[in-house]
Design a protein around this motif. Structure first.
Motif, PDB file in Angstrom:
ATOM      1  N   ASP A  92       0.834  -1.199   0.000  1.00 60.78           N
ATOM      2  CA  ASP A  92       0.000   0.000   0.000  1.00 60.78           C
ATOM      3  C   ASP A  92       0.868   1.248   0.000  1.00 60.78           C
ATOM      4  N   ASP A  94      -0.024   3.940   1.713  1.00 63.52           N
ATOM      5  CA  ASP A  94      -0.444   4.805   2.821  1.00 63.52           C
ATOM      6  C   ASP A  94       0.438   4.665   4.060  1.00 63.52           C
ATOM      7  N   GLN A  96       0.925   2.183   5.850  1.00 67.52           N
ATOM      8  CA  GLN A  96       0.465   1.214   6.849  1.00 67.52           C
ATOM      9  C   GLN A  96       1.345  -0.032   6.799  1.00 67.52           C
ATOM     10  N   ARG A 198      -3.008   4.537   9.969  1.00 69.16           N
ATOM     11  CA  ARG A 198      -2.891   5.517   8.901  1.00 69.16           C
ATOM     12  C   ARG A 198      -2.657   6.894   9.513  1.00 69.16           C
TER      13      ARG A 198
HETATM   14 MG    MG Z   1      -4.537   1.392   4.329  1.00 69.00          MG
END
Ligand code: MG
Ligand code: UDP
Length: 313
Positions: A92, A94, A96, A198
């Motif tokens: 991902d 983001d 994370q 996040r």
């Molecule tokens: Mg995420």
């Protein structure tokens, strides 16, 4: 090329620079030849401008920009299509996932596994809307597909090139790649990876994803088991329905003609008719399915098997 890292990205402007820096550090540390492929899935914030800047200074970074938001699965597919690495890593954008976990995945691949899936431990998402549905989904997917993983939803995964090359992605099926790949006979492993809450931007999914995952599971199960022989499932159920219907009809005829009783007001009559019609329809659907399957495989020249190697001469 040893390594391709494929990252779908949708409106993650603030995450991009830290992500890029962490990735760089992790990848340089592996000492392998690598590329980073970021797929901008139609972002409407400043993500693309940031990517453009990063790309100008770094030949390892490829950027693919979609015309509009096509979804995470499409972004993975685009990344896979242009990737060249012997191993393809997905994650991902983001933050994370932790790029520093990439060597863990590579280690497992080197042990001989073809797919290595991350297992987010401990998972840093809300319990009710994320972790609980996810626990149920993981259990159900494991039962239905026979590939037992703790965390299907984790994007941080590694695949050997052959796997990526042979898996066609549609809809939102990316989370099922390990299950689909297992159908090819590859070996799937799991490693615990770190997970963070996040910090910037918002999650792109809500609770409605749960019902879609359920329907996708049904699709995957059907495709994996019956995609080359739809008549076996539709015809099987249809045959049972038809035979029971005929049986009930026979019994009612006996009641009518041999015993001389009225049958017009009996619910059983309705059921008998329903089952017979249903049976004929299901068998017809199975036959139509058989036609569709032939068209599909023959038009695409797709084999119905996957070869590991051939020894000839
Ligand atoms: Mg995420
Ligand atoms: N994403 C994407 N297209 C979409 C939705 C999401 O490329 O239509 C990307 C998003 O930018 C992120 C990853 O997919 O890199 C996972 O999304 P998100 O973090 O929102 O999912 P969650 O972690 O909440 O399940």
């Amino acid at each position: 090329m040893d390594l391709s890292v494929v990252i779908p990205l949708y409106n993650e402007e603030e995450n991009l620079v830290p992500l890029y820096e962490q990735l760089k550090a992790a990848l340089e540390g592996t000492g392998r030849e690598y590329e980073i492929i970021i797929v901008d899935d139609g972002s409407t914030d400043g993500s693309f401008e940031v990517l453009k800047r990063l790309h100008q200074d770094d030949g390892h970074l490829k950027v693919i920009r979609f015309r509009r938001n096509f979804g995470q699965t499409a972004a993975f597919a685009a990344g896979f299509d242009c990737s060249q690495g012997q191993v393809v890593i997905t994650m991902d954008a983001d933050l994370q996932n932790d790029p520093a976990d990439i060597p863990l995945l590579l280690e497992k691949i080197e042990e001989g596994h073809d797919v290595v899936s991350g297992w987010r431990l401990p998972r840093q998402d809300p319990f009710l809307t994320r972790r609980l549905p996810s626990m149920l989904a993981n259990w159900l997917i494991s039962q239905v597909t026979g590939v037992h993983l703790h965390d299907y939803g984790c994007s941080l995964k590694a695949y050997r090139r052959e796997v990526v090359k042979n898996v066609q992605l549609y809809g939102e099926l990316h989370r099922f790649i390990p299950a689909i790949a297992n159908w090819m006979g590859v070996s799937v492993a799991e490693v615990p990876v770190r997970h963070y809450p996040r910090r910037f931007g918002r999650s792109k999914y809500g609770l409605s994803r749960a019902s879609r995952v359920l329907l996708d599971l049904l699709t995957v199960r059907f495709l994996l088991s019956y995609s080359t022989r739809p008549i076996h499932i539709f015809g099987g159920v249809g045959l049972i329905s038809f035979v029971v219907g005929i049986g009930l009809g026979g019994y009612l005829s006996f009641v009518k003609f041999a015993l001389g009783q009225e049958i017009a007001d009996r619910p059983l009559l309705l059921l008998a008719i329903l089952l017979m019609v249903l049976g004929v329809q299901l068998i017809s659907i199975g036959l139509l399915g058989a036609l569709v399957v032939r068209t599909y495989y023959e038009a695409l020249g797709k084999p119905i098997y996957v070869v590991r190697e051939v020894l000839d001469e």
